[in-house]
Design a protein around this motif. Sequence first.
Motif, PDB file in Angstrom:
ATOM      1  N   THR A  90       0.784  -1.099  -0.133  1.00 37.12           N
ATOM      2  CA  THR A  90      -0.107  -0.064  -0.059  1.00 37.12           C
ATOM      3  C   THR A  90       0.751   1.171   0.092  1.00 37.12           C
ATOM      4  N   LEU A  91       1.955   1.281   0.798  1.00 41.55           N
ATOM      5  CA  LEU A  91       2.841   2.532   1.014  1.00 41.55           C
ATOM      6  C   LEU A  91       3.545   2.744  -0.193  1.00 41.55           C
ATOM      7  N   THR A  92       4.018   1.628  -0.998  1.00 39.27           N
ATOM      8  CA  THR A  92       4.706   1.592  -2.117  1.00 39.27           C
ATOM      9  C   THR A  92       3.940   2.293  -3.331  1.00 39.27           C
ATOM     10  N   LEU A  93       2.768   1.691  -3.279  1.00 41.74           N
ATOM     11  CA  LEU A  93       1.896   2.194  -4.361  1.00 41.74           C
ATOM     12  C   LEU A  93       1.531   3.644  -4.200  1.00 41.74           C
ATOM     13  N   THR A  94       1.336   4.099  -3.094  1.00 39.13           N
ATOM     14  CA  THR A  94       1.048   5.518  -2.727  1.00 39.13           C
ATOM     15  C   THR A  94       2.197   6.372  -2.984  1.00 39.13           C
ATOM     16  N   VAL A  95       3.336   6.077  -2.683  1.00 36.99           N
ATOM     17  CA  VAL A  95       4.592   7.007  -3.042  1.00 36.99           C
ATOM     18  C   VAL A  95       4.892   6.808  -4.367  1.00 36.99           C
ATOM     19  N   ASP A  96       4.675   5.703  -4.906  1.00 36.64           N
ATOM     20  CA  ASP A  96       5.065   5.692  -6.093  1.00 36.64           C
ATOM     21  C   ASP A  96       4.171   6.411  -7.325  1.00 36.64           C
ATOM     22  N   ARG A  97       2.814   6.168  -6.804  1.00 38.51           N
ATOM     23  CA  ARG A  97       2.008   7.095  -7.682  1.00 38.51           C
ATOM     24  C   ARG A  97       1.766   8.774  -7.460  1.00 38.51           C
ATOM     25  N   LEU A  98       2.275   8.970  -6.271  1.00 38.94           N
ATOM     26  CA  LEU A  98       2.478  10.495  -5.900  1.00 38.94           C
ATOM     27  C   LEU A  98       3.763  10.999  -6.779  1.00 38.94           C
ATOM     28  N   ASP A  99       4.791  10.113  -6.535  1.00 35.13           N
ATOM     29  CA  ASP A  99       6.030  10.431  -7.567  1.00 35.13           C
ATOM     30  C   ASP A  99       5.632  10.491  -8.902  1.00 35.13           C
ATOM     31  N   PHE A 100       4.812   9.686  -9.622  1.00 36.68           N
ATOM     32  CA  PHE A 100       4.594   9.661 -11.015  1.00 36.68           C
ATOM     33  C   PHE A 100       3.819  10.803 -11.150  1.00 36.68           C
ATOM     34  N   TYR A 101       2.642  11.335 -10.365  1.00 32.50           N
ATOM     35  CA  TYR A 101       1.863  12.363 -10.865  1.00 32.50           C
ATOM     36  C   TYR A 101       2.546  13.668 -10.730  1.00 32.50           C
ATOM     37  N   ILE A 102       3.458  13.761  -9.781  1.00 33.99           N
ATOM     38  CA  ILE A 102       4.429  15.016  -9.518  1.00 33.99           C
ATOM     39  C   ILE A 102       5.222  15.164 -10.676  1.00 33.99           C
ATOM     40  N   SER A 103       5.646  13.918 -11.415  1.00 34.45           N
ATOM     41  CA  SER A 103       6.534  13.975 -12.351  1.00 34.45           C
ATOM     42  C   SER A 103       5.873  14.597 -13.757  1.00 34.45           C
ATOM     43  N   LYS A 104       4.736  14.520 -13.689  1.00 34.21           N
ATOM     44  CA  LYS A 104       3.713  14.858 -15.037  1.00 34.21           C
ATOM     45  C   LYS A 104       3.492  16.272 -14.735  1.00 34.21           C
ATOM     46  N   LEU A 105       3.861  17.273 -13.866  1.00 32.11           N
ATOM     47  CA  LEU A 105       3.469  18.321 -13.690  1.00 32.11           C
ATOM     48  C   LEU A 105       4.471  19.201 -14.295  1.00 32.11           C
ATOM     49  N   PRO A 106       4.148  20.523 -14.734  1.00 31.16           N
ATOM     50  CA  PRO A 106       5.103  21.373 -15.348  1.00 31.16           C
ATOM     51  C   PRO A 106       6.286  21.365 -14.261  1.00 31.16           C
ATOM     52  N   PRO A 107       7.617  21.524 -15.006  1.00 32.81           N
ATOM     53  CA  PRO A 107       8.861  21.624 -13.977  1.00 32.81           C
ATOM     54  C   PRO A 107       8.851  22.532 -13.027  1.00 32.81           C
ATOM     55  N   VAL A 108       8.382  23.657 -12.941  1.00 33.82           N
ATOM     56  CA  VAL A 108       8.530  24.805 -11.985  1.00 33.82           C
ATOM     57  C   VAL A 108       7.480  24.300 -10.664  1.00 33.82           C
ATOM     58  N   GLU A 109       6.386  23.976 -11.015  1.00 32.27           N
ATOM     59  CA  GLU A 109       5.438  23.481 -10.299  1.00 32.27           C
ATOM     60  C   GLU A 109       5.867  22.116  -9.536  1.00 32.27           C
ATOM     61  N   ALA A 110       6.494  21.179 -10.100  1.00 32.63           N
ATOM     62  CA  ALA A 110       6.911  20.008  -9.567  1.00 32.63           C
ATOM     63  C   ALA A 110       8.228  20.479  -8.682  1.00 32.63           C
ATOM     64  N   ALA A 111       8.889  21.158  -8.993  1.00 35.13           N
ATOM     65  CA  ALA A 111       9.957  21.533  -8.131  1.00 35.13           C
ATOM     66  C   ALA A 111       9.625  22.028  -6.851  1.00 35.13           C
TER      67      ALA A 111
END
Length: 166
Positions: A90-111
């Motif tokens: 559960t935790l791994t999926l939650t963190v991986d999903r959050l990382d993935f979604y953040i990576s899809k944001l514009p670079p400035v917002e993700a940063a």
Amino acid sequence: MDLRENILYLLEHYNQMKVEIDTLKFEMKNLNRMQDDEMIEAMTFPASLTEKVDSGGVSDKTTRIALSYHEKLEQLKTEAKAAISARLSTLTLTVDRLDFYISKLPPVEAAVLREYYIEGYSWRDLQEIKGVSAKTLIRYRDEALDKLVKMYMPLAEVGLFPNYNR
């Protein structure tokens, strides 16, 4: 809790979740170190194969208790593995999903999200590093959160996002 609050919670607890993942992996790896077989064998079998009578002074009752202990230990290890595995998944999926979604944001917002929530920079530090006002940083954060809400919405609508109340 609404979806935006849930996402903020995930961001604020990201590092704690990563530590818990590492801890659970360590415990899962070391759970098998709990061995009692040698003790049971020592209590069950005589010191020498040529002896006809066990001179160790261990009764059959003690051996049965030891075997019962072994079965209980194996049951506890199995239950612990299942619980650790479920939480880890559960935790791994939650963190991986959050990382993935953040990576899809514009670079400035993700940063901004990564540097503030994950790396622990203060708003003041980020103002100096990026050369923008706090108001601009907050706008970047809010825009990023709005985009994350849109990304998480399909999951939330089908019930795959925990603690979300529509």
